[in-house]
Scaffold this motif. Structure first.
Motif: not given
Lengths: 38, 412
Positions: A20, A22-23, A26-27, A30-31, A33-38, B269, B273, B276, B280, B284, B319, B322-325
């Motif tokens: 828990v 870790g989640f 981690g979230v 994770f969020w 990482h998702l929000a960062r564009k390549r 996105k 989430v 994800f 978990f 659990l 993931v 979304v990151r590379s569109r």
């Protein structure tokens, strides 16, 4: 003096607490990482 | 009285005109799906005339088969996009998803009507379906009592949410204004209902502890069903949007076409989430139940295939997409996710149910045919509505120009 004993991480549900935590940590990553564009 | 007569004189020829088919009739899709629908209807008549045994492979050991496992339980999970998206738009204020609200709510409404309607096919005494409403000694502590009421109320809530589009189609301005003022309340009511009946469908299996394989049974099935309905619904919205973008492209304005990529990335996105969190939760539940020894053997491999192949992998694809569109990656992820949800629901309701029984259940070709007929009937209904009402295309000027009660209330 009492002997040293290992804590059974399964019996104490320790591993579930770790999952828990870790989640929750981690979230956030994770969020971000998702929000960062390549 | 005069206004009423005038309205009837206006509406009747309009409706008769709207009943005529739009576009080509004898297309390959219409011919194939039409044949499947007709055959499905014949099989449904046989089912009611001769009983479940004439058409299905259901038995006392396997009372729930493909119709419940796929049509009802999977279909309702797929309809979850409606409550997720309405929550995003009306509660969180994510207005960029507004262009896809109407097709999603329509899809959700039709899904509940057809798939909950398909529930009637499975009832041994379908005339008793009114018992949860009228009483008749139907147990109020039964999860099915909750599910029955929720399905009914949610269908009504979605109908109210969609009704402004019907009013726009009919040109009923005063009715449109009244119905638009009900939208926000219907949305909030619908979201509240959905959280409970999505998990309630999982709760239906709580009593079957000795029948469902330990890798799938846990007291957390309701929570897993609820969380998986989020990404199942979002994935279906992506798939349905992809198909509608091609089939109904002439209805979608250039402005909405331009926002399509943003919308798909946003949906991806959200799905990532939710997946994800789901992974978990699965971990659990697995650790809590100490299921390590169950991983060997065919059921263990099926479990790992479902969780790793159809949840973890599509999550990673979402993931990356979304990151590379990369819209193609997101679309592929949505298809894999939808397949994973189908697998999960069928595992719990059919495959891992009485998994060690000497005689197993396999759906008959007639059950598969009726399921396909129900799906195609829903697609035909969706197409009928989209081709006539302002679902994908812009609403009429008077509905756009007038004070948008719903948007203002949502912002307020």
């Amino acid at each position: 003096m009492e002997g040293f004993t290992y804590v059974d991480i399964f019996a104490t549900k320790g591993i579930e607490y770790l999952l828990v935590i870790g989640f929750l940590l981690g979230v956030i990553g994770f969020w971000a990482h998702l929000a960062r564009k390549r | 009285m005069e206004t009423f007569t005038r309205e009837v004189k206006r509406l009747v020829p309009f409706l008769l005109e709207e009943l005529k088919p739009k576009g080509k009739v004898l297309t390959p899709f219409n011919l194939i799906s039409g044949f499947i629908i007709v055959l499905g209807l014949i099989l449904i008549v046989i089912r009611f005339a001769k009983g479940l045994g004439a058409v299905t492979n259901l038995s006392q050991d396997f009372p729930w088969g493909l119709w419940i496992g796929f049509d009802v339980i999977t279909g309702v999970a797929f309809a979850g996009g409606a409550y997720v998206l309405t929550f995003a738009v009306y509660v969180l204020g994510a207005e960029r998803y507004h262009p896809i609200i109407r097709p999603t709510v329509l899809n959700g409404f039709l899904a509940y009507v057809f798939y909950a309607g398909a529930l009637l096919l499975d009832l041994g005494r379908p005339w008793n379906v009114v018992n949860p409403i009228i009483g008749n000694e139907f147990g109020v502590s039964s999860v099915l009592f909750l599910v029955a009421w929720h399905f009914l109320l949610y269908m009504l809530a979605e109908l109210v949410e969609f009704s402004p589009a019907v009013a726009e189609w009919l040109g009923a301005r005063r009715v449109w204004k009244f119905l638009s003022s009900l939208t926000l309340g219907a949305v909030i009511f619908g979201i509240t209902l959905s959280t409970l009946h999505q998990s309630g469908l999982g709760a239906l299996f709580l009593m079957a502890k000795n029948k469902i394989h330990p890798l799938w049974y846990s007291e957390f099935i309701p929570i897993l069903f609820f969380v998986s309905s989020i990404f199942a619904g979002l994935s279906i919205v992506i798939i349905e949007g992809t198909i509608s973008d091609r089939v109904f492209k002439d209805q979608i304005s250039p402005q909405h076409h331009a926002t399509y990529e943003d919308i798909v990335c946003g949906l991806g996105k959200g799905a990532a989430v939710a997946m994800f969190a789901y992974l978990f939760l699965k971990a659990l539940v697995f650790v809590h139940g100490k299921h390590w020894e169950h991983l060997s053997g065919p059921m263990g491999f099926l479990y790992l295939a479902e969780v790793l192949g159809f949840v973890l992998i599509p999550m990673v694809m979402y993931v990356e997409g979304v990151r590379s569109r990369e819209i193609k990656t997101i679309r592929a992820a949505s298809i894999l996710t939808a397949l994973g949800v189908i697998l999960n629901r069928l595992n719990i309701s059919i495959i891992a149910y009485n998994w060690d029984a000497p005689v197993r259940y396999y759906p008959s070709w007639m059950e598969i045919e009726v399921t396909l007929a129900v799906i195609f009937m829903e697609i035909w209904a969706f197409r009928w509505v989209v081709n006539r009402m302002p679902v994908l295309r812009e609403p009429p000027e008077w509905a756009r120009g007038e004070h948008d009660v719903t948007a203002e209330m949502a912002k307020g």
